[in-house]
Design a protein around this motif. Structure first.
Motif, PDB file in Angstrom:
ATOM      1  N   THR A 200       0.815  -1.215   0.000  1.00 32.08           N
ATOM      2  CA  THR A 200       0.000   0.000   0.000  1.00 32.08           C
ATOM      3  C   THR A 200       0.848   1.264   0.000  1.00 32.08           C
ATOM      4  N   PHE A 201       2.103   1.158   0.400  1.00 27.61           N
ATOM      5  CA  PHE A 201       2.971   2.322   0.479  1.00 27.61           C
ATOM      6  C   PHE A 201       3.725   2.611  -0.821  1.00 27.61           C
ATOM      7  N   ILE A 202       3.883   1.594  -1.654  1.00 22.57           N
ATOM      8  CA  ILE A 202       4.685   1.752  -2.873  1.00 22.57           C
ATOM      9  C   ILE A 202       3.794   2.146  -4.038  1.00 22.57           C
ATOM     10  N   THR A 203       4.115   3.244  -4.666  1.00 20.78           N
ATOM     11  CA  THR A 203       3.340   3.750  -5.794  1.00 20.78           C
ATOM     12  C   THR A 203       3.819   3.109  -7.097  1.00 20.78           C
ATOM     13  N   ASP A 204       2.968   3.187  -8.115  1.00 22.16           N
ATOM     14  CA  ASP A 204       3.378   2.699  -9.438  1.00 22.16           C
ATOM     15  C   ASP A 204       3.598   3.869 -10.392  1.00 22.16           C
ATOM     16  N   ARG A 205       3.831   5.049  -9.827  1.00 24.11           N
ATOM     17  CA  ARG A 205       4.000   6.249 -10.661  1.00 24.11           C
ATOM     18  C   ARG A 205       5.310   6.221 -11.439  1.00 24.11           C
ATOM     19  N   TYR A 206       6.338   5.596 -10.873  1.00 26.09           N
ATOM     20  CA  TYR A 206       7.642   5.540 -11.528  1.00 26.09           C
ATOM     21  C   TYR A 206       7.943   4.098 -11.917  1.00 26.09           C
ATOM     22  N   ALA A 207       8.801   3.945 -12.907  1.00 25.36           N
ATOM     23  CA  ALA A 207       9.082   2.603 -13.422  1.00 25.36           C
ATOM     24  C   ALA A 207       9.680   1.700 -12.357  1.00 25.36           C
ATOM     25  N   TRP A 208      10.637   2.222 -11.573  1.00 23.90           N
ATOM     26  CA  TRP A 208      11.303   1.369 -10.594  1.00 23.90           C
ATOM     27  C   TRP A 208      10.403   1.033  -9.418  1.00 23.90           C
ATOM     28  N   THR A 209       9.551   1.989  -8.997  1.00 19.17           N
ATOM     29  CA  THR A 209       8.630   1.683  -7.911  1.00 19.17           C
ATOM     30  C   THR A 209       7.531   0.735  -8.382  1.00 19.17           C
ATOM     31  N   ALA A 210       7.124   0.887  -9.638  1.00 14.60           N
ATOM     32  CA  ALA A 210       6.127  -0.028 -10.193  1.00 14.60           C
ATOM     33  C   ALA A 210       6.681  -1.443 -10.268  1.00 14.60           C
ATOM     34  N   VAL A 234     -14.693  -0.169 -13.754  1.00 17.66           N
ATOM     35  CA  VAL A 234     -14.773   0.194 -12.340  1.00 17.66           C
ATOM     36  C   VAL A 234     -13.424   0.639 -11.809  1.00 17.66           C
ATOM     37  N   ARG A 235     -12.401   0.662 -12.620  1.00 18.16           N
ATOM     38  CA  ARG A 235     -11.092   1.133 -12.172  1.00 18.16           C
ATOM     39  C   ARG A 235     -11.007   2.638 -12.381  1.00 18.16           C
ATOM     40  N   ILE A 236     -10.670   3.371 -11.305  1.00 18.64           N
ATOM     41  CA  ILE A 236     -10.593   4.831 -11.386  1.00 18.64           C
ATOM     42  C   ILE A 236      -9.283   5.258 -12.029  1.00 18.64           C
ATOM     43  N   TYR A 237      -8.188   4.649 -11.602  1.00 13.37           N
ATOM     44  CA  TYR A 237      -6.879   5.034 -12.116  1.00 13.37           C
ATOM     45  C   TYR A 237      -6.227   3.832 -12.809  1.00 13.37           C
ATOM     46  N   PRO A 238      -5.986   3.910 -14.090  1.00 11.92           N
ATOM     47  CA  PRO A 238      -5.306   2.809 -14.783  1.00 11.92           C
ATOM     48  C   PRO A 238      -3.851   2.734 -14.349  1.00 11.92           C
ATOM     49  N   PRO A 239      -3.228   1.569 -14.433  1.00  8.41           N
ATOM     50  CA  PRO A 239      -1.828   1.433 -14.018  1.00  8.41           C
ATOM     51  C   PRO A 239      -0.897   2.223 -14.933  1.00  8.41           C
ATOM     52  N   HIS A 240       0.103   2.873 -14.336  1.00  6.51           N
ATOM     53  CA  HIS A 240       1.073   3.630 -15.131  1.00  6.51           C
ATOM     54  C   HIS A 240       2.030   2.694 -15.876  1.00  6.51           C
ATOM     55  N   TYR A 241       2.438   1.639 -15.190  1.00 10.38           N
ATOM     56  CA  TYR A 241       3.360   0.670 -15.784  1.00 10.38           C
ATOM     57  C   TYR A 241       2.756  -0.718 -15.612  1.00 10.38           C
ATOM     58  N   PRO A 242       1.929  -1.131 -16.561  1.00 14.07           N
ATOM     59  CA  PRO A 242       1.222  -2.414 -16.437  1.00 14.07           C
ATOM     60  C   PRO A 242       2.186  -3.595 -16.359  1.00 14.07           C
ATOM     61  N   THR A 243       1.745  -4.615 -15.650  1.00 11.65           N
ATOM     62  CA  THR A 243       2.499  -5.863 -15.598  1.00 11.65           C
ATOM     63  C   THR A 243       1.752  -6.915 -16.407  1.00 11.65           C
ATOM     64  N   THR A 244       2.266  -8.119 -16.464  1.00  6.17           N
ATOM     65  CA  THR A 244       1.661  -9.176 -17.277  1.00  6.17           C
ATOM     66  C   THR A 244       1.257 -10.359 -16.406  1.00  6.17           C
ATOM     67  N   VAL A 245       0.408 -11.197 -16.958  1.00  6.27           N
ATOM     68  CA  VAL A 245      -0.023 -12.404 -16.251  1.00  6.27           C
ATOM     69  C   VAL A 245       1.168 -13.323 -15.993  1.00  6.27           C
ATOM     70  N   THR A 246       2.013 -13.498 -17.006  1.00  8.36           N
ATOM     71  CA  THR A 246       3.166 -14.387 -16.867  1.00  8.36           C
ATOM     72  C   THR A 246       4.099 -13.925 -15.761  1.00  8.36           C
ATOM     73  N   SER A 247       4.406 -12.635 -15.735  1.00 11.04           N
ATOM     74  CA  SER A 247       5.307 -12.129 -14.705  1.00 11.04           C
ATOM     75  C   SER A 247       4.694 -12.253 -13.322  1.00 11.04           C
ATOM     76  N   SER A 248       3.378 -12.159 -13.233  1.00 10.41           N
ATOM     77  CA  SER A 248       2.708 -12.303 -11.939  1.00 10.41           C
ATOM     78  C   SER A 248       2.793 -13.735 -11.435  1.00 10.41           C
ATOM     79  N   TRP A 249       2.671 -14.714 -12.335  1.00 11.57           N
ATOM     80  CA  TRP A 249       2.851 -16.111 -11.920  1.00 11.57           C
ATOM     81  C   TRP A 249       4.294 -16.355 -11.500  1.00 11.57           C
ATOM     82  N   VAL A 250       5.227 -15.721 -12.189  1.00 14.21           N
ATOM     83  CA  VAL A 250       6.644 -15.837 -11.818  1.00 14.21           C
ATOM     84  C   VAL A 250       6.875 -15.273 -10.410  1.00 14.21           C
TER      85      VAL A 250
END
Length: 272
Positions: A200-210, A234-250
């Motif tokens: 909850t503390f880490i933002t996705d505004r920057y590439a490294w924090t995302a 229903v999403r208010i703010y879209p992700p700045h640096y989207p991730t992928t399904v594959t990377s999430s399983w990793v």
């Protein structure tokens, strides 16, 4: 027991785990709370449906899919399973039983491998039961509005699998932290910070924090259960640096593997 087979170690660790009354209480209350949170979310959407604007009604099935396993329920599941995982190690150190265990089984790596295997197996089954019960309860409630979805609906299997696997991943992380810290209250605090507060503390505004944010288990879970990621109505703010399904399983696999290795290596190398 110095020449115990690995199956003997598995049986011993299973006996330890199921003999703890605190385990039954934690898992039982946790399951009821998780199912209750999800069922309440579904009940609220069922009751509020007549008052929803047209655009929300159009995406009502999407809400139904989210109700199948909510973010609040996921956080509860994480805390419960990580705490039980930590208890499998911290409990033995706190009572001094670990000395007897090591005297009986000098091969610490085999012993810890058995503990990891049993904990991961039990928590996988637990996650499957809790997630299955939540899905059945929420869809039964929403069926009155025609918003229930079958298992074959796009995204449902991913949601069920990711939510169920969140249990063993969290348990192994808790075990790894418990092996390093060896103190109940401190380990619980570390679990709360690492698995619940940090995302909850880490933002996705920057590439490294995302990148850091997307590498955390709860955020990986969020990606896996969100079938309309980046395009949700229903999403208010879209992700700045989207991730992928594959990377999430990793991410899931990496946290589980690293935590298991840490638990085995730390216990093997550190004195009691």
């Amino acid at each position: 027991m110095t020449d115990a087979r690995f199956t003997d170690l598995l049986a011993a660790e299973w006996l330890k785990l199921r003999s703890l009354r605190s385990t039954y209480w934690a898992l039982g209350i946790g399951a009821l709370t998780v199912v209750g949170f999800n069922a309440n979310a579904a009940r609220n959407h069922y009751a509020n449906y007549p008052y929803m604007p047209a655009d929300m009604k159009a995406g009502y099935v999407e809400w139904a899919l989210r109700d199948a396993f909510t973010a609040a329920a996921a956080l509860i599941l994480i805390l419960v399973c990580a705490s039980v995982g930590a208890l499998t190690i911290v409990g033995e150190y706190a009572t001094g039983l670990i000395r007897t265990t090591f005297a009986a089984v000098p091969d610490r790596r085999a012993l810890m491998a058995a503990k990891v295997t049993v904990t991961a197996g039990v928590m996988t089954g637990y996650g499957a039961v809790v997630v299955g019960a939540s899905f059945a309860a929420t869809q039964a409630i929403l069926s009155g509005r025609g918003a229930d979805v079958p298992v074959s609906h796009p995204g449902v299997l991913s949601l069920l699998l990711a939510s169920a696997l969140l249990a063993p991943v969290s348990a192994l992380v808790g075990m790894g932290l418990g092996a390093v810290i060896r103190h109940g209250a401190t380990t619980t605090g570390a679990i709360t910070v690492v698995l619940l507060l940090l995302p909850t503390f880490i933002t996705d505004r920057y590439a490294w924090t995302a990148a850091v944010r997307n590498a955390l288990p709860v955020n990986a879970w969020s990606r896996l259960v969100d079938v309309t990621y980046g395009e949700s109505a229903v999403r208010i703010y879209p992700p700045h640096y989207p991730t992928t399904v594959t990377s999430s399983w990793v991410v899931f696999a990496a946290w589980a593997a690293v935590a298991a290795v840490v638990a085995v290596v730390v216990v093997d190398r550190r004195d009691v």
